[in-house]
Scaffold this active site. Structure first.
Site, PDB file in Angstrom:
ATOM      1  CD  GLN A  90      -6.658   0.145  -0.451  1.00 26.96           C
ATOM      2  OE1 GLN A  90      -7.588   0.956  -0.453  1.00 26.96           O
ATOM      3  NE2 GLN A  90      -6.265  -0.471   0.650  1.00 26.96           N
ATOM      4  N   GLY A 131     -10.293   9.809   1.506  1.00 29.78           N
ATOM      5  CA  GLY A 131      -9.679   8.501   1.613  1.00 29.78           C
ATOM      6  C   GLY A 131     -10.599   7.388   1.132  1.00 29.78           C
ATOM      7  CG  HIS A 132      -9.255   3.370   1.705  1.00 26.61           C
ATOM      8  ND1 HIS A 132      -8.275   2.408   1.706  1.00 26.61           N
ATOM      9  CD2 HIS A 132      -9.347   3.771   2.991  1.00 26.61           C
ATOM     10  CE1 HIS A 132      -7.815   2.235   2.924  1.00 26.61           C
ATOM     11  NE2 HIS A 132      -8.459   3.047   3.724  1.00 26.61           N
ATOM     12  CG  ASN A 133     -13.162   1.838   2.225  1.00 29.41           C
ATOM     13  OD1 ASN A 133     -13.295   1.253   1.158  1.00 29.41           O
ATOM     14  ND2 ASN A 133     -12.163   1.579   3.063  1.00 29.41           N
ATOM     15  CB  SER A 151     -13.835   3.609   6.731  1.00 30.36           C
ATOM     16  OG  SER A 151     -13.096   2.707   5.947  1.00 30.36           O
TER      17      SER A 151
END
Length: 234
Positions: A90, A131-133, A151
């Site tokens: 990450q 969350g990430h992205n 994502s």
């Protein structure tokens, strides 16, 4: 007093060592970590933790919010060939636009394959997780205790009710409205209103809820009728 002076000195060093715009206020107990840039006239409230992120102008970060921590990404041992789950790298950032308001106790994970983006004018209530992205489009409003998995793209001018869960790798179109406590498990086209678990067109959801309630009332009525039949009917 020495503790007070030490704290003030630490804040002074953070402000001097990171790009922080004119008029920005960093409240007591906030932590500004590596790779952070903050624009003009922002307010970083007490206890907030920022790392690996950029913040535009006139943005407010609520108390005890954490921005830029690693996202949740793990490879199972069966796929990684290891004895324990293997952490996915990450290494990217969170990019927060201008005129954004992020409530208290929110968490926004840094990107893994693309930056996590919160665009201009977004408003987030307390206890929201991204969350990430994840990408959140301009002027979208997200109510408390909602979570958006990694994502997923949410478009502009959306309204997300409280305690909504949005699954990973989805595309939510511009202007979408999602009712509180819904579970979004598929991509949603622009301009629609959705509710339920799993989320569906809100008119269909309301019909389903009304049908279930009607059936439940009928079931209770049948049970009451059968238990009070006259003895001659036996």
């Amino acid at each position: 007093m020495s503790g007070v002076f030490s704290f003030l000195h630490r804040i002074y060093r953070i402000v001097q060592s990171r790009p922080v715009g004119k008029g920005t206020v960093i409240e007591a107990g906030a932590h500004i970590g590596d790779g952070v840039e903050i624009g003009r006239d922002c307010r970083i409230r007490s206890g907030a933790v920022l790392c690996h992120c950029t913040v535009g102008d006139r943005t407010v970060i609520g108390s005890n919010t954490v921005i830029g921590q690693d996202g949740f990404g793990w490879i199972p041992p069966s796929q990684a060939g290891t004895s324990l789950p293997l952490k996915k790298p990450q290494t990217l950032r969170v990019v927060i636009g201008s005129d954004v308001d992020i409530g208290a106790l929110c968490t926004i994970a840094r990107g893994s394959w693309r930056d996590t983006h919160v665009h201009d004018g977004v408003k987030m209530d307390d206890q929201v997780h991204l969350g990430h992205n994840v990408h959140i489009g301009e002027n979208t409003i997200i109510a408390a205790q909602s979570g958006v998995a990694g994502s997923t793209h949410i478009g502009k001018n959306c309204l997300i009710g409280g305690q909504v869960g949005v699954a990973q790798h989805l595309h939510i179109g511009d202007g979408v409205v999602v009712a509180a406590r819904s579970a979004v498990t598929r991509s949603l086209p622009a301009g629609g209103m959705y509710g339920g678990s799993p989320a569906t067109d809100i008119a269909n959801w309301r019909r389903e809820v009304a049908t279930v309630r009607r059936l439940a009332r009928q079931g209770r009525g049948e049970a009451n009728t059968s238990s009070t039949l006259p003895s001659s009917a036996a």
